[in-house]
Design a protein around this motif. Structure first.
Motif, mmCIF file in Angstrom:
data_model
loop_
_atom_site.group_PDB
_atom_site.id
_atom_site.type_symbol
_atom_site.label_atom_id
_atom_site.label_comp_id
_atom_site.label_asym_id
_atom_site.label_seq_id
_atom_site.Cartn_x
_atom_site.Cartn_y
_atom_site.Cartn_z
ATOM 1 N N PHE A 1 -5.117 7.197 1.675
ATOM 2 C CA PHE A 1 -4.807 6.062 0.812
ATOM 3 C C PHE A 1 -4.549 6.517 -0.610
ATOM 4 C CE2 PHE A 1 -4.920 2.091 -1.271
ATOM 5 C CZ PHE A 1 -5.812 2.173 -2.333
ATOM 6 N N GLY B 1 -4.400 13.043 8.752
ATOM 7 C CA GLY B 1 -4.434 11.591 8.800
ATOM 8 C C GLY B 1 -3.812 10.976 7.561
ATOM 9 N N LEU B 2 -3.826 9.641 7.510
ATOM 10 C CA LEU B 2 -3.268 8.929 6.369
ATOM 11 C C LEU B 2 -4.291 8.881 5.234
ATOM 12 C CD1 LEU B 2 -1.375 7.883 8.698
ATOM 13 C CD2 LEU B 2 -1.126 5.836 7.302
ATOM 14 N N TYR C 1 0.841 -1.192 0.000
ATOM 15 C CA TYR C 1 0.000 0.000 0.000
ATOM 16 C C TYR C 1 0.883 1.252 0.000
ATOM 17 C CZ TYR C 1 -2.672 -3.570 2.625
ATOM 18 O OH TYR C 1 -3.257 -4.734 3.062
ATOM 19 N N ASP D 1 -5.389 -1.364 -7.204
ATOM 20 C CA ASP D 1 -6.501 -0.472 -6.888
ATOM 21 C C ASP D 1 -5.939 0.944 -6.827
ATOM 22 O OD1 ASP D 1 -8.389 1.160 -5.571
ATOM 23 O OD2 ASP D 1 -9.213 -0.531 -4.469
ATOM 24 N N LEU E 1 4.093 7.219 2.716
ATOM 25 C CA LEU E 1 4.312 6.007 3.505
ATOM 26 C C LEU E 1 3.936 4.775 2.702
ATOM 27 C CD1 LEU E 1 2.750 7.415 6.765
ATOM 28 C CD2 LEU E 1 5.089 6.577 6.619
ATOM 29 N N TYR F 1 -3.087 0.431 -3.980
ATOM 30 C CA TYR F 1 -2.946 -0.880 -3.341
ATOM 31 C C TYR F 1 -2.596 -1.914 -4.404
ATOM 32 C CZ TYR F 1 -4.931 -5.366 -1.565
ATOM 33 O OH TYR F 1 -5.159 -6.668 -1.218
ATOM 34 N N GLN G 1 0.689 11.397 4.049
ATOM 35 C CA GLN G 1 0.253 12.087 5.258
ATOM 36 C C GLN G 1 0.795 13.509 5.216
ATOM 37 O OE1 GLN G 1 1.638 10.372 9.020
ATOM 38 N NE2 GLN G 1 -0.312 10.922 9.980
ATOM 39 N N TYR H 1 0.399 5.290 1.078
ATOM 40 C CA TYR H 1 -0.418 6.325 1.705
ATOM 41 C C TYR H 1 0.406 7.614 1.696
ATOM 42 C CZ TYR H 1 -3.348 2.661 3.899
ATOM 43 O OH TYR H 1 -4.181 1.597 4.137
#
Lengths: 110, 116
Positions: free
Chosen positions: B45, B42-43, B33, B56, B91, B48, B37, B35
């Motif tokens: 997305f 927050g994280l 994954y 995805d 991340l 994926y 930030q 991500y």
């Protein structure tokens, strides 16, 4: 409604206190739940998984309430080193992608 | 064993340049994954990968963002024509499939991208 919601805090508690955080999720088919801890300018790290029966790891206890769609984290005997942001993570039903809450900030003071 | 490794740890780039961020997941983890930030947020997305399946990409914010994963292992996130709003920590995380679920995700230390 956001998929995963947390009270951002901060929760400001003295050493030795007991503190609890809740996290609500919107997808009733969600199957996996976790709490992560994130220190300032660091990556999130797994704190504990949350099982249907609840689980405990030392001073930390996690609970899942499927009927009300929330998970909780209880920290007993807080330490200064517990100061961090606690992230609630849910794998929504039908998806393999972990969804993160915004996090709850905990500050433990002497 | 080795954890998730990301490089570079920090990247400063000029607006309009392209950047590549690399992620080396934990060996044996089929899920990867990305991500991002932003400061105090927050994280979010991004993308994926699961084994050899089509990724995805539903979280990619614009067509300037793309990612690939070669041989089911190392992944590269590319941002073309960077903008200042792309500044964030990127991340990468990996996990493995257990039955019908992915297990907990383990994160790399992140790449802090600053666009000036």
């Amino acid at each position: 409604r956001k998929e995963v919601e947390q009270d951002p805090g901060p929760f400001n508690v003295p050493e030795g206190a007991t503190v609890a955080f809740n996290c609500t999720y919107s997808n009733s088919a969600s199957q996996s739940f976790f709490w992560y801890r994130q220190d300032c300018r660091k990556e999130p790290k797994l704190l504990m998984s949350v099982y249907s029966s609840g689980n405990e790891d030392g001073r930390f206890t996690a609970q899942l309430n499927r009927a009300s769609q929330y998970i909780s984290l209880l920290i007993r005997d807080s330490k200064l080193s517990d100061s961090a942001t606690y992230l609630c993570v849910v794998n929504p039903g039908g998806s393999y992608i972990p969804t993160f809450g915004r996090g709850t900030s905990l500050i433990v003071h002497p | 064993g080795a954890g998730v490794s990301q490089s570079p740890s920090n990247k400063v780039t000029e607006k309009g340049k392209d950047v590549e961020l690399r992620c080396d997941p934990i060996s044996g983890h089929t899920a990867l994954y990305w991500y991002r930030q932003s400061l105090g947020q927050g994280l979010e997305f991004l993308i994926y990968f699961q084994g050899n399946s089509a990724p995805d990409k539903s979280g990619l914010p614009s067509d300037r963002f793309s990612a690939e994963r070669t041989g089911g292992s190392v992944s590269t996130l590319t941002i073309q024509r960077t903008q200042q709003e792309d500044s964030a920590v990127y991340l990468c995380a990996s996990s493995y499939r257990s039955g019908r679920l992915n297990t907990e995700a383990f994160f790399g230390q992140g790449t802090r991208l600053t666009v000036v």
